[in-house]
Design an enzyme around this catalytic site. Sequence first.
Site, mmCIF file in Angstrom:
data_model
loop_
_atom_site.group_PDB
_atom_site.id
_atom_site.type_symbol
_atom_site.label_atom_id
_atom_site.label_comp_id
_atom_site.label_asym_id
_atom_site.label_seq_id
_atom_site.Cartn_x
_atom_site.Cartn_y
_atom_site.Cartn_z
ATOM 1 N N ARG A 88 6.017 -19.834 -0.261
ATOM 2 C CA ARG A 88 6.613 -20.569 -1.410
ATOM 3 C C ARG A 88 6.101 -20.573 -2.693
ATOM 4 N NH1 ARG A 88 4.737 -24.173 2.325
ATOM 5 N NH2 ARG A 88 3.102 -25.381 1.687
ATOM 6 N N TYR A 89 4.686 -20.059 -2.608
ATOM 7 C CA TYR A 89 3.939 -20.078 -3.893
ATOM 8 C C TYR A 89 3.728 -18.684 -4.519
ATOM 9 C CZ TYR A 89 2.281 -24.559 -1.990
ATOM 10 O OH TYR A 89 2.206 -25.891 -1.598
ATOM 11 N N THR A 90 3.715 -17.695 -3.714
ATOM 12 C CA THR A 90 3.404 -16.294 -4.065
ATOM 13 C C THR A 90 4.843 -15.690 -4.766
ATOM 14 O OG1 THR A 90 3.803 -15.148 -1.985
ATOM 15 C CG2 THR A 90 1.647 -15.975 -2.838
#
Length: 834
Positions: free
Chosen positions: A119-121
């Site tokens: 969900r961050y990358t």
Amino acid sequence: MAAKIEKIPLHETAQARYLNYAMSVITSRALPDVRDGLKPVQRRILYAMFSNLRLTHDAKHMKSARIVGEVMGKYHPHGDQSIYDAMVRMAQDFSVRYPLVDGHGNFGSLDGDSAAAMRYTEARLTNLSSELLDEIKKSTVDFRPNYDGTEAEPGVLPSQVPNLLINGATGIAVGMATNIPPHNLGECLDALIALIDDPSLEVDDLVDKYIKGPDFPTGGVMLNTVEELQEIYREGSGTINMRASWEVESRDYKKFIIIKSLPYTVNKATLVEKIADHIIQGNLPQVQDVRDESTADVRVVLELKRGTDPETAMAYLFKHTPLEHRFHVNVTCLVPQEQTDPLTANAELREMVEKLTVEPWTKRKEGKVRVIDLLDFLREFEVGEENPSVPTPATLDLKQMLAQFRDFRMEVLVRRLLFELEKILGRIHILEAFELIFNDLDKAIELIRASESKKNAADKLMNYFGIDADQADAILETKLYRLAKLEIENIREELAARREEAEKIQVLLLSEEKRWEFIRNEFVALRDVYSDPRRTKVDVNVAQLEYSEADYILDEDVWVMVTKDGWFKRQKSYSDLSTIRVRDNDEIGWVMPGRTPECVLFFSNMGRVYTMRIDDVPSTTGYGDPVQAYFDFDDGEKIVGVITIDKRVLQSVAPDQPSLVEDSEVEDGEPQMIAITRQGQGVRFTLEGFDEPSTVKGRMFMRLSKKDEVVNVEQCTCHEEELVTIASREGRGLTFHSREVSQYKGAAKGVKTIGLEGDDEVLDWTLSTGYYEGLEVETNRGRNIIISRSKSKFEPTSRGNKGRWVIKRGHLIRSYRPPVEIQKGEEDDGSEEE
């Protein structure tokens, strides 16, 4: 209504289902395809990013969770984490030589850090990925239904680069595995070009001249010779020896070792920790500190102590840390059963391509195939197989890998040319209608104005000009400005250009030689764009740093102590045997001096000798450790003899004392041992071959018969006064000169030392030199007797006699041998006390 229950044999259904599972893992998960070098999950990720999400190298990055969801929902229903892990690996420049995914964010590191949550990358494709996917919309590969039949996915990508070689692969299937190293792209393309120019080249011709060997993303130095690499590439398996690259820097009157690259798959953080542990434990006295100063490049700094040799420190580190590492090659991959291009497989198609003419209709000759005829044929012709065969696993050599990719490129090129020819012929077909109409434009306008509807106008145009429905529709859809004189000329120029393109494609399709030249030019262009310098150095002449374990051992003078139950230790000093701590019901058996770089030998009753450095003997004032904890002892195996390789302990054999068995290879003066077994067999042997550390299995010094065992092993000098004293369990005793025991070079069964009758066996034996010295035994009546030459009936006789009775009624139950204690004399005279 009750459900129908069918009885089936368990072993049959288990076998069938396991085979299905195994084939699924082999063909659909673990092994890469030789053509595009990808596993199914990798192929699905790249295809979804390219075709569905349009994440080309110039697009904006997209959240990894969105990409994973697209892949999992349409193509790969095996869990989001496995998909994300596969995508992360394709983005790590330390895992693959040429990343196929451009990651934005934390995608892990060489220190073993895992990537951030999806969900961050964010991610998109790299520029090189386009070379694997650009041709996919030109009907170049077969598609198959996805897992639920709602989508179609490619069975293989039309890769223009040998991805299996340049990025390698690793995977574990059922009953097989693969581990293919990455290579340099420029070298692989050079090898492909050479193979096109000369298909007769063999593996030995390709290695070194074109492909220097693996090119790992983390760099390092490869130590294999050309001959070793040729064998690895011929067999498709072998071992690549790698080593970190390093250099020495000097500043502020200090020297530093700088590690600049690591072997492939080595975790940098773990490596630094291991080096630090060796420094803390004192195993690496040349180094006083280690620190990791890495940024984008690897830089591990070792601070050396003044006056130390950097090569000595590196020799230790190469031996005891992953700075020297091995990569085990196993070139197993999926190989198509056959690769044939459509022209070779379909004679009718080839004949129509040969007879095709794109000349204006007024110049066409009889017997030629019209544009519309070939166009209709291509539209109905299925280029791919209706049921494509499943690739099978195989182990390939280097030439087979290159040849498989080379042939795949030929198949892709033919399919691409047929696709492009179909599109060009379709356009020519329309343009020819315009050319025909423009010759009588006024009549065409008149027919259209006189028509009642579009359909009526199309019918009139088809009837008058002899065109088909597609051409008529194209004319009716034409905008009025296209009727201008300039636009008409543009259409005629486009028609001429299209005809020229079709003729070029026709020439390529009809000439295999020109197609190979075309593929060769593509490889040259790719090499000019993507080739880069090697990262892994090939240096077979790199200095082979000699590691000597003794160089890293603190030289100390110690005592080695072994109990009769097999517990051992070392101490710096002791005052008396009674002060040495031993376990209950145990007693000291051997106490000998030695220096820590030297070795101690343990002789067992199974005829084996175990050797270890005294430095490795546990240093303690406690009970110590059992010897079997350091070696692989069999059941019932125990220690029956001990000696240290120390000049104060070892005694030279008396000169001019010939052995009864002539052996020119054994030199006089070498320290020797005597061993005698329960069945009375004896051997005399030197310590040659036993004085270096052994494996946990030890080395054999004597071959034993079934149910036999060694009773005792002692050092001998073969002096005239030295006697062997033997006692049997039935009560007989015998003495003879030690030199009568035959000497052997290797492990032997030996010679008979005492004649035994019935079930009699050797109770014990020892060596003695004094007139009153001998072997003390105890009878079953509790009487202690010393068998020595002081008693006339035990005067020395010949080896092999039955001996004299020690006790005529009863038998012997035990013997008493004092501990072997060798003192440290001021003069190294090897004095021994028992």
